[in-house]
Every structure is written in structure tokens, then in C-alpha cells.
Design an enzyme around this catalytic site. Structure first.
Site, mmCIF file in Angstrom:
data_model
loop_
_atom_site.group_PDB
_atom_site.id
_atom_site.type_symbol
_atom_site.label_atom_id
_atom_site.label_comp_id
_atom_site.label_asym_id
_atom_site.label_seq_id
_atom_site.Cartn_x
_atom_site.Cartn_y
_atom_site.Cartn_z
ATOM 1 N N ASN A 33 -49.477 -10.014 30.543
ATOM 2 C CA ASN A 33 -50.935 -10.098 30.581
ATOM 3 C C ASN A 33 -51.606 -9.977 29.220
ATOM 4 O OD1 ASN A 33 -50.426 -10.317 33.284
ATOM 5 N ND2 ASN A 33 -51.436 -8.417 33.868
ATOM 6 N N HIS B 156 -41.008 -14.421 36.662
ATOM 7 C CA HIS B 156 -42.008 -14.374 35.589
ATOM 8 C C HIS B 156 -41.390 -14.611 34.215
ATOM 9 C CE1 HIS B 156 -46.229 -13.868 35.756
ATOM 10 N NE2 HIS B 156 -46.344 -12.593 35.463
#
Length: 191
Positions: A66, A19
Site C-alpha cells: 500500500n 499479491h
């Protein structure tokens, strides 16, 4: 001026995970061009400098993936840039094999929560992206666990090369244009 944002999660436990290839690409650019990415503002670590004659801000949002849009919105508002022309976002893509890149001038989030949040904060999908392949999630794996995992040694070697190529692609966007960069870097890399 360009704002180049690499997506990732802050904290040592997330360093060099799938990520965090966006953060890793920002580190490559920062090292190449002698830009310190250590100032804290706009919910990001950032640094200002020159890349091939272009003024840039290199940024690593510190909001966690997020909520990346919060930081990107603040950067755009502060520097008053046109996000369709002067924003480049670098992030991981599980639909691409390690070592592959895909450049896009706009598009949907494709299931990527960081990009979903940026689109929500910008109110549109028209911004440049450099997607770095991290490999497809194996069957039975939880997606969150997978993207927060580290690369195998063989994958890491391919990814390290693709981080350099992602940095090259950003430079090509800055010095030429998006179309030229897409033509050069959207080709499948063998190996």
C-alpha cells in the site's frame, strides 16, 4: 534506462502469494538476465543490468504494497527517468483468471492499493503496466485475506507460465514498443 518494478510485500510469509506475482516476475527477469536484485536503496531491493541491450533497474519495493509509491517515486527521482516512457510496473489483478495477462499504457488503479499509491506519488496515471491474473475473490472471502493467500496446485502451474509470459511481455515492451506488446500479450490464453 528503464525502471521495472514488481509489486509485492516483503517477508517470507508473503512469498509466492497472489499479491506477490510482481516480485515473482522480477525474479524471473533477474534469473534470465543474470541481474542480482539484492542492493538496498530507495526503499527497495534492486539490481541494475542489461536486458536485450537496454539498461534496466529491476526493483522490488520493500514498503509493503500500500506504500509502493514511496519507493517508485524515489527510484524515478534518483534515475531521472520519464515515468510515462521508462517505467513498467508489474502487479496482480483479481479481475483476470490465473494465467492471463493484461498490458496497459495508462489507466486508473482499478481498486489496487499499490497502484493507487503509485498514482498518488507520481501525480498521474500514465505509466506502463503488466497485470498478472490471480483469479477472482471467492464469494464471502475477505479481499486482503484472498490476495495474501497462496495458489492451488492447478492455479500455481498456470501462474508459473504467466510469470514467464509477463517477463516476455516486459522484454517485448523494451525491444519493440508498448503497442506491439499489448497486441501480443492481451490475448486470452486457453487452458
Amino acid at each position: 534506462m528503464y525502471i521495472i518494478v514488481g509489486l509485492g510485500n516483503p517477508g517470507k510469509q508473503y512469498a509466492h502469494t497472489r499479491h506477490n506475482v510482481g516480485f515473482d516476475t522480477i525474479d524471473v527477469l533477474a534469473e534470465r538476465y543474470g541481474i542480482s536484485v539484492d542492493a538496498k536503496k530507495h526503499k527497495a531491493l534492486y539490481g541494475k543490468g542489461i536486458v536485450e541491450g537496454n539498461r534496466v533497474v529491476l526493483a522490488k519495493p520493500q514498503t509493503f504494497m500500500n506504500l509502493s509509491g514511496e519507493s517508485v517515486r524515489e527510484l524515478i527521482d534518483f534515475y531521472k527517468i520519464d515515468e510515462t516512457e521508462e517505467l513498467i510496473v508489474i502487479y496482480d489483478d483479481i479481475s483476470l483468471e490465473p494465467g492471463q495477462l493484461r498490458l496497459r499504457a495508462k489507466g486508473s488503479a482499478g481498486g489496487h492499493n499499490g497502484i493507487k499509491n503509485i498514482i498518488a506519488h507520481l501525480g498521474g496515471q500514465a505509466f506502463k503496466r503488466v497485470k498478472v491474473g490471480v483469479g477472482e475473490k471467492p464469494k464471502g472471502y475477505d479481499l486482503a485475506d484472498y490476495v495474501l493467500s497462496r495458489f492451488s496446485k492447478a492455479e500455481r502451474e498456470k501462474v508459473d507460465v504467466s510469470l514467464e509470459r509477463a517477463a516476455d511481455a516486459v522484454v517485448k515492451i523494451l525491444t519493440d514498443n508498448m503497442e506491439a506488446a499489448m497486441n501480443e500479450y492481451n490475448k486470452k490464453v486457453e487452458g
